[in-house]
Design a protein around this motif. Structure first.
Motif, PDB file in Angstrom:
ATOM      1  N   MET A 190       5.831  32.198  47.310  1.00 20.27           N
ATOM      2  CA  MET A 190       4.670  32.743  46.623  1.00 20.27           C
ATOM      3  C   MET A 190       3.409  32.531  47.466  1.00 20.27           C
ATOM      4  N   LYS A 191       2.656  33.612  47.655  1.00 18.76           N
ATOM      5  CA  LYS A 191       1.432  33.507  48.435  1.00 18.76           C
ATOM      6  C   LYS A 191       0.332  32.872  47.609  1.00 18.76           C
ATOM      7  N   ARG A 192      -0.314  31.832  48.146  1.00 18.30           N
ATOM      8  CA  ARG A 192      -1.353  31.102  47.436  1.00 18.30           C
ATOM      9  C   ARG A 192      -2.740  31.536  47.888  1.00 18.30           C
ATOM     10  N   GLY A 193      -3.712  31.475  46.961  1.00 23.37           N
ATOM     11  CA  GLY A 193      -5.077  31.842  47.277  1.00 23.37           C
ATOM     12  C   GLY A 193      -5.775  30.769  48.097  1.00 23.37           C
ATOM     13  N   LYS A 194      -6.931  31.121  48.636  1.00 28.27           N
ATOM     14  CA  LYS A 194      -7.694  30.215  49.491  1.00 28.27           C
ATOM     15  C   LYS A 194      -8.109  28.956  48.736  1.00 28.27           C
ATOM     16  N   ARG A 195      -8.536  29.128  47.482  1.00 32.38           N
ATOM     17  CA  ARG A 195      -8.973  27.968  46.698  1.00 32.38           C
ATOM     18  C   ARG A 195      -7.824  26.986  46.480  1.00 32.38           C
ATOM     19  N   TYR A 196      -6.644  27.508  46.156  1.00 30.26           N
ATOM     20  CA  TYR A 196      -5.469  26.663  45.938  1.00 30.26           C
ATOM     21  C   TYR A 196      -5.118  25.890  47.212  1.00 30.26           C
ATOM     22  N   LEU A 197      -5.178  26.565  48.339  1.00 33.88           N
ATOM     23  CA  LEU A 197      -4.841  25.925  49.616  1.00 33.88           C
ATOM     24  C   LEU A 197      -5.845  24.836  49.979  1.00 33.88           C
ATOM     25  N   GLU A 198      -7.102  25.043  49.604  1.00 31.63           N
ATOM     26  CA  GLU A 198      -8.120  24.026  49.846  1.00 31.63           C
ATOM     27  C   GLU A 198      -7.845  22.787  48.987  1.00 31.63           C
ATOM     28  N   LEU A 199      -7.448  23.011  47.748  1.00 27.27           N
ATOM     29  CA  LEU A 199      -7.131  21.892  46.846  1.00 27.27           C
ATOM     30  C   LEU A 199      -5.909  21.130  47.350  1.00 27.27           C
ATOM     31  N   LEU A 200      -4.986  21.849  47.939  1.00 21.76           N
ATOM     32  CA  LEU A 200      -3.751  21.234  48.438  1.00 21.76           C
ATOM     33  C   LEU A 200      -4.045  20.185  49.512  1.00 21.76           C
ATOM     34  N   LYS A 201      -5.142  20.376  50.239  1.00 20.82           N
ATOM     35  CA  LYS A 201      -5.525  19.447  51.305  1.00 20.82           C
ATOM     36  C   LYS A 201      -5.960  18.090  50.735  1.00 20.82           C
ATOM     37  N   LYS A 202      -6.290  18.050  49.449  1.00 18.70           N
ATOM     38  CA  LYS A 202      -6.745  16.811  48.817  1.00 18.70           C
ATOM     39  C   LYS A 202      -5.592  15.943  48.329  1.00 18.70           C
ATOM     40  N   ILE A 203      -4.378  16.449  48.490  1.00 13.58           N
ATOM     41  CA  ILE A 203      -3.203  15.747  47.967  1.00 13.58           C
ATOM     42  C   ILE A 203      -2.268  15.336  49.100  1.00 13.58           C
ATOM     43  N   ASP A 204      -1.751  14.127  49.006  1.00 16.11           N
ATOM     44  CA  ASP A 204      -0.687  13.681  49.907  1.00 16.11           C
ATOM     45  C   ASP A 204       0.630  14.038  49.223  1.00 16.11           C
ATOM     46  N   ARG A 255      -7.879  14.978  38.175  1.00 12.45           N
ATOM     47  CA  ARG A 255      -9.190  15.306  37.602  1.00 12.45           C
ATOM     48  C   ARG A 255     -10.144  15.810  38.684  1.00 12.45           C
ATOM     49  N   ASN A 256      -9.990  15.296  39.886  1.00  8.67           N
ATOM     50  CA  ASN A 256     -10.845  15.707  41.007  1.00  8.67           C
ATOM     51  C   ASN A 256     -10.441  17.052  41.599  1.00  8.67           C
ATOM     52  N   LEU A 257      -9.350  17.625  41.101  1.00  8.10           N
ATOM     53  CA  LEU A 257      -8.908  18.932  41.577  1.00  8.10           C
ATOM     54  C   LEU A 257      -9.501  20.072  40.758  1.00  8.10           C
ATOM     55  N   SER A 309      -0.788  18.165  36.723  1.00  5.71           N
ATOM     56  CA  SER A 309      -1.512  19.270  37.342  1.00  5.71           C
ATOM     57  C   SER A 309      -2.534  19.833  36.361  1.00  5.71           C
ATOM     58  N   LEU A 310      -3.469  20.595  36.897  1.00  4.43           N
ATOM     59  CA  LEU A 310      -4.422  21.340  36.087  1.00  4.43           C
ATOM     60  C   LEU A 310      -3.973  22.798  36.030  1.00  4.43           C
ATOM     61  N   THR A 311      -4.594  23.549  35.149  1.00  4.11           N
ATOM     62  CA  THR A 311      -4.255  24.965  35.015  1.00  4.11           C
ATOM     63  C   THR A 311      -4.261  25.683  36.350  1.00  4.11           C
ATOM     64  N   MET A 312      -5.260  25.396  37.192  1.00  3.59           N
ATOM     65  CA  MET A 312      -5.439  26.124  38.456  1.00  3.59           C
ATOM     66  C   MET A 312      -5.169  25.277  39.695  1.00  3.59           C
ATOM     67  N   SER A 313      -4.489  24.142  39.539  1.00  5.19           N
ATOM     68  CA  SER A 313      -4.338  23.236  40.684  1.00  5.19           C
ATOM     69  C   SER A 313      -2.887  23.030  41.099  1.00  5.19           C
ATOM     70  N   PRO A 314      -2.693  22.494  42.320  1.00  5.45           N
ATOM     71  CA  PRO A 314      -1.357  22.044  42.726  1.00  5.45           C
ATOM     72  C   PRO A 314      -0.978  20.807  41.910  1.00  5.45           C
ATOM     73  N   ALA A 315       0.273  20.398  42.018  1.00  7.26           N
ATOM     74  CA  ALA A 315       0.755  19.250  41.260  1.00  7.26           C
ATOM     75  C   ALA A 315       0.646  17.957  42.049  1.00  7.26           C
ATOM     76  N   VAL A 316       0.402  16.874  41.318  1.00  4.88           N
ATOM     77  CA  VAL A 316       0.312  15.531  41.894  1.00  4.88           C
ATOM     78  C   VAL A 316       1.529  14.738  41.409  1.00  4.88           C
ATOM     79  N   LYS A 317       2.279  14.182  42.337  1.00  2.00           N
ATOM     80  CA  LYS A 317       3.492  13.435  41.988  1.00  2.00           C
ATOM     81  C   LYS A 317       3.141  12.032  41.506  1.00  2.00           C
ATOM     82  N   VAL A 318       3.751  11.632  40.395  1.00  2.06           N
ATOM     83  CA  VAL A 318       3.498  10.308  39.796  1.00  2.06           C
ATOM     84  C   VAL A 318       4.679   9.377  40.094  1.00  2.06           C
TER      85      VAL A 318
END
Length: 232
Positions: free
Chosen positions: A1-15, A30-32, A215-224
Motif C-alpha cells: 500500500m502506498k503511503r502519503g507523505k505525512r504518514y511517512l514523516e510520522l513513521l520516522k518518529k517510531i523505532d 500521542r505525539n503522532l 495507533s491513532l486514526t491517522m498514524s502508524p502503529a507503535v509496538k507495546v
C-alpha cells in the motif's frame, strides 16, 4: 500500500524494531497526532487463537474507566415497558417491527450498538445477515440481549465496549482519544488488557498474546512490550 507523505514523516518518529514500555508507547502515540480533529486511539491485539474453533472465538465486554471519548449511538429492539426503559436511559433509537423493517428495507445502520430483549431475537433473525457482518447483532455473550435494558443502555452510553477477535485472530478496539491524558489512556488500556487475558480460551497452548500495538486514526502503529502487559 502506498503511503502519503505525512504518514511517512510520522513513521520516522517510531523505532519499528522496538517494543515500547506501556508508558513510552502511550506517550509516543500521542505525539503522532497530525490531524486537526481529535483522533481515536486504537489498540490491536494479535492473539494465538484459531477463530474457526468455536471455543477460541474470543469476545467480551468491558466498561473503560474513562469511556471512549466517542458519542455512542444506541439502538434498542424492545416494546411496551422495556421500550420506555430504553427511552428513559437515553437510547437514540427504540422500536420493534418498525426498526427491523427500517433496517431490512432501507438499509438503516446509523448506530454503534444494538441491544434487544430476549423476546425480540426471533424477529431479528430476518436481519441477522445485515447486522452480523457489521458486528451489530445483539448477543447474550456481549451482554446486548437482556431484560435489564435501562442499565445496559446507560453502560454503553458511558463507554462500555465489546471486543471480539476477527477471522485472522486479531482484536481491534478503541481505548480513547488523542486528547485523553496519558494516565487515562493507560488505565483504559490496562482494563482492556485484563479483560482480554481473562478471556483466554482453555484450549490455547503456548503464548496467548503474541503482539500488541497502539495507533491513532491517522498514524502508524507503535509496538507495546507484551511481557510488561502480561505482568500488569
Amino acid at each position: 500500500m502506498k503511503r502519503g507523505k505525512r504518514y511517512l514523516e510520522l513513521l520516522k518518529k517510531i523505532d519499528r524494531q522496538k517494543a515500547y514500555s506501556i508508558d513510552e508507547a502511550i506517550e509516543t502515540v500521542r505525539n503522532l497526532k497530525s490531524a486537526k480533529f481529535d483522533e481515536t486511539v486504537e489498540a490491536t491485539y494479535v492473539l494465538n487463537v484459531d477463530p474457526k474453533q468455536a471455543d477460541q472465538n474470543v469476545r467480551g465486554v468491558i466498561t473503560l474507566p474513562h469511556g471512549t471519548g466517542k458519542s455512542v449511538k444506541v439502538l434498542v429492539f424492545a416494546t411496551a415497558d422495556k421500550a420506555q426503559e430504553a427511552k428513559d436511559a437515553g437510547a437514540d433509537y427504540v422500536g420493534g417491527e418498525d426498526l427491523i423493517q427500517k433496517i431490512e428495507k432501507e438499509g438503516f445502520l446509523d448506530f454503534d450498538v444494538a441491544i434487544a430483549t430476549p423476546d425480540m431475537m426471533k424477529s431479528l433473525g430476518r436481519i441477522a445477515k445485515i447486522l452480523g457482518p457489521r458486528k451489530l447483532m445483539p448477543s447474550p455473550k456481549s451482554g446486548t440481549v437482556t431484560m435489564d435494558i435501562y442499565d445496559t443502555v446507560k453502560e454503553f452510553k458511558a463507554g462500555k465496549i465489546e471486543f471480539r477477535v476477527d477471522k485472522t485472530g486479531v482484536i481491534h478496539t478503541v481505548i480513547g482519544k488523542s486528547s485523553f491524558t496519558p494516565e487515562q489512556l493507560k488505565e483504559n488500556l490496562l482494563a482492556l488488557n485484563s479483560a482480554i487475558i481473562k478471556s483466554r480460551p482453555a484450549s490455547v497452548r503456548g503464548q496467548y498474546v503474541k503482539k500488541v500495538y497502539l495507533s491513532l486514526t491517522m498514524s502508524p502503529a507503535v509496538k507495546v512490550n507484551v511481557n510488561e502487559l502480561l505482568r500488569a
